[in-house]
Scaffold this motif. Structure first.
Motif, PDB file in Angstrom:
ATOM      1  N   UNK A 313     131.562 170.568  -6.025  1.00  8.95           N
ATOM      2  CA  UNK A 313     130.196 171.083  -5.925  1.00  8.95           C
ATOM      3  C   UNK A 313     129.202 170.044  -5.414  1.00  8.95           C
ATOM      4  N   UNK A 314     129.680 168.881  -5.049  1.00  6.17           N
ATOM      5  CA  UNK A 314     128.779 167.818  -4.627  1.00  6.17           C
ATOM      6  C   UNK A 314     128.192 168.098  -3.251  1.00  6.17           C
ATOM      7  N   UNK A 315     126.919 167.804  -3.101  1.00  2.49           N
ATOM      8  CA  UNK A 315     126.239 167.885  -1.805  1.00  2.49           C
ATOM      9  C   UNK A 315     125.664 166.537  -1.401  1.00  2.49           C
ATOM     10  N   UNK A 316     125.072 165.829  -2.367  1.00  2.00           N
ATOM     11  CA  UNK A 316     124.369 164.588  -2.055  1.00  2.00           C
ATOM     12  C   UNK A 316     125.307 163.520  -1.491  1.00  2.00           C
ATOM     13  N   UNK A 317     126.408 163.247  -2.178  1.00  2.00           N
ATOM     14  CA  UNK A 317     127.330 162.207  -1.722  1.00  2.00           C
ATOM     15  C   UNK A 317     127.942 162.580  -0.378  1.00  2.00           C
ATOM     16  N   UNK A 318     128.270 163.853  -0.203  1.00  2.00           N
ATOM     17  CA  UNK A 318     128.858 164.282   1.067  1.00  2.00           C
ATOM     18  C   UNK A 318     127.874 164.108   2.227  1.00  2.00           C
ATOM     19  N   UNK A 319     126.601 164.409   1.999  1.00  2.00           N
ATOM     20  CA  UNK A 319     125.617 164.268   3.069  1.00  2.00           C
ATOM     21  C   UNK A 319     125.353 162.802   3.409  1.00  2.00           C
ATOM     22  N   UNK A 320     125.529 161.908   2.430  1.00  2.00           N
ATOM     23  CA  UNK A 320     125.279 160.490   2.670  1.00  2.00           C
ATOM     24  C   UNK A 320     126.469 159.816   3.331  1.00  2.00           C
ATOM     25  N   UNK A 321     127.682 160.121   2.870  1.00  2.00           N
ATOM     26  CA  UNK A 321     128.863 159.372   3.315  1.00  2.00           C
ATOM     27  C   UNK A 321     129.707 160.125   4.344  1.00  2.00           C
ATOM     28  N   UNK A 322     129.421 161.399   4.594  1.00  2.00           N
ATOM     29  CA  UNK A 322     130.130 162.136   5.648  1.00  2.00           C
ATOM     30  C   UNK A 322     129.148 162.463   6.761  1.00  2.00           C
ATOM     31  N   UNK A 323     128.798 161.469   7.528  1.00  2.00           N
ATOM     32  CA  UNK A 323     127.822 161.639   8.605  1.00  2.00           C
ATOM     33  C   UNK A 323     128.584 162.046   9.860  1.00  2.00           C
ATOM     34  N   UNK A 324     128.464 163.316  10.227  1.00  2.00           N
ATOM     35  CA  UNK A 324     129.221 163.838  11.372  1.00  2.00           C
ATOM     36  C   UNK A 324     128.369 164.878  12.075  1.00  2.00           C
ATOM     37  N   UNK A 325     127.925 164.569  13.283  1.00  2.00           N
ATOM     38  CA  UNK A 325     127.075 165.490  14.032  1.00  2.00           C
ATOM     39  C   UNK A 325     127.841 166.685  14.576  1.00  2.00           C
ATOM     40  N   UNK A 326     129.163 166.576  14.703  1.00  2.00           N
ATOM     41  CA  UNK A 326     129.959 167.662  15.278  1.00  2.00           C
ATOM     42  C   UNK A 326     130.360 168.697  14.253  1.00  2.00           C
ATOM     43  N   UNK A 327     130.209 168.410  12.969  1.00  2.00           N
ATOM     44  CA  UNK A 327     130.588 169.363  11.932  1.00  2.00           C
ATOM     45  C   UNK A 327     132.058 169.358  11.584  1.00  2.00           C
TER      46      UNK A 327
END
Length: 382
Positions: A313-327
């Motif tokens: 259910x995490x959103x914050x850590x994923x948005x910080x450490x999974x930086x991917x413009x292509x999705x």
């Protein structure tokens, strides 16, 4: 006799009622989300999920066929058809050609449009549009109708997000990305914490008490406090924009609770078992693998449940450490946020996406919930 044994009937009933209330508070929203995921957007907007099995009255915006469908009958140009899809059992109770007067006409009435054409709408949605002059334009006139619509369930919402959806709607890739993040981020801290908890529980070494106090103190450190420094460190060593970085982040944030929980459980294991194994010549590693781990399974399972749920259910850590413009590495929580931002009021898609997101955590919880209480109570009593 119950009163003699110390059991008060009033307290027992209060406990039972409290449990029922808590279960209801958890169950009803989940059930509503499941029902809503099979409903259309119009049904969700006009009635609650508890009315899903009953006909509902809805305000619908419909449209006649395009002018290309007109045929000439004598001096008149006529378009005939049905406002509803084939097989629909909806019944119109009132209709109008203006959004401000949607109940201006009843079934079977005739209304004159601005261009001079005449429209007649029947209860089952059948209509006849006729004009003395040939009709033009790209689209047919709109009809605002109040109709009683029978209950309808569909799997199109699931097909949209899992199969036929585009880059915005498709959750299939995000689902597997979330599994790629969650499974290692659950296993790695359990492995590290199990070794550390055994050492803190059964091995004597200088500074053990200080180390235990430090771990307890880390339990209250806010997650947000460490995000930026940790991201900078990950970028310096080259793991800041991928799965490895997010695995290490979840491992670091989950280790204090894991070590604390497992140590409390392991220290409650009878000392005689450990001493007898050492007398028989077993090493610390053999004692840990063959005795401690099997006996500590309830604590391991309880932490695995928590860590899996938090990571999934995490959103914050994923948005910080999974930086991917292509999705390519987008997780489900981020994908659902994007659905909310781009699709606006398509609540049927959002309800389906949310239920797909919670389906796996629910399965994990129900599969391992019998170990949860045993693991959480570990070390609380002697």
């Amino acid at each position: 006799m119950n009163a003699i044994a110390g059991q008060k009937p009033s307290l027992i009933w209060a406990l039972r009622i409290s449990v029922i209330v808590l279960v209801g508070l958890w169950l009803f929203p989940t059930l509503g989300l499941l029902v809503s995921s099979f409903r259309t957007g119009d049904q969700i907007a006009t009635s609650g999920w508890w009315k899903a099995l009953f006909p509902t009255e809805q305000n619908l915006t419909l449209r006649t066929a395009e002018p290309d469908a007109q045929v000439q009958e004598g001096d008149l140009w006529v378009i005939e058809g049905n406002l509803f899809e084939e097989g629909s059992k909806a019944k119109i109770s009132a209709w109008g050609t203006n959004a401000r007067e949607i109940d201006a006409n009843g079934p079977g009435d005739t209304a004159e449009l601005r261009d001079g054409s005449v429209l007649t709408v029947e209860e089952d949605g059948a209509y006849r549009l006729q004009s003395a002059e040939e009709m033009s334009g790209r689209r047919g006139p709109r009809v605002f109708a109040t109709a009683v619509v029978p209950p309808e369930f569909t799997v199109e919402n699931y097909e949209t997000i899992l199969i036929s959806g585009g880059s915005t709607d498709n959750l299939a890739r995000a689902f597997f990305n979330t599994l790629t993040v969650t499974i290692p981020a659950t296993i790695i801290p359990i492995l590290i914490a199990a070794f550390a908890a055994y050492a803190l529980a059964w091995m004597e070494f200088p500074g053990r008490a200080l180390l235990i106090a430090t771990i307890v103190g880390l339990l209250v450190v806010p997650l947000q406090l460490a995000l930026i420094p940790l991201l900078k460190f990950h970028n310096e060593i080259g793991i800041g924009k991928g799965y490895l970085g997010v695995w290490m982040a979840h491992t670091g944030f989950g280790l204090p609770l894991a070590i604390y929980l497992l140590r409390n459980y392991m220290i409650g294991i009878p000392r005689d078992i450990i001493e007898n194994a050492r007398v028989d010549g077993a090493t610390d590693f053999q004692i840990f693998v063959r005795i401690i781990l099997p006996l500590s399974f309830p604590a391991l399972a309880s932490f695995a449940i928590f860590q899996f749920l938090w990571t999934w259910n995490d959103l914050l850590v994923a948005m910080v450490f999974l930086i991917d413009a292509t999705g390519e590495t987008t997780v489900m929580t981020k994908q659902i946020v994007e659905l909310l931002g781009t699709r606006g009021g398509n609540w049927e898609i959002l309800a389906t996406s949310a239920f797909v997101s919670i389906a796996v955590p629910l399965g994990v919880f129900f599969a391992m919930q019998k170990y949860l209480v045993r693991g959480l109570l570990a070390g609380s009593v002697k």
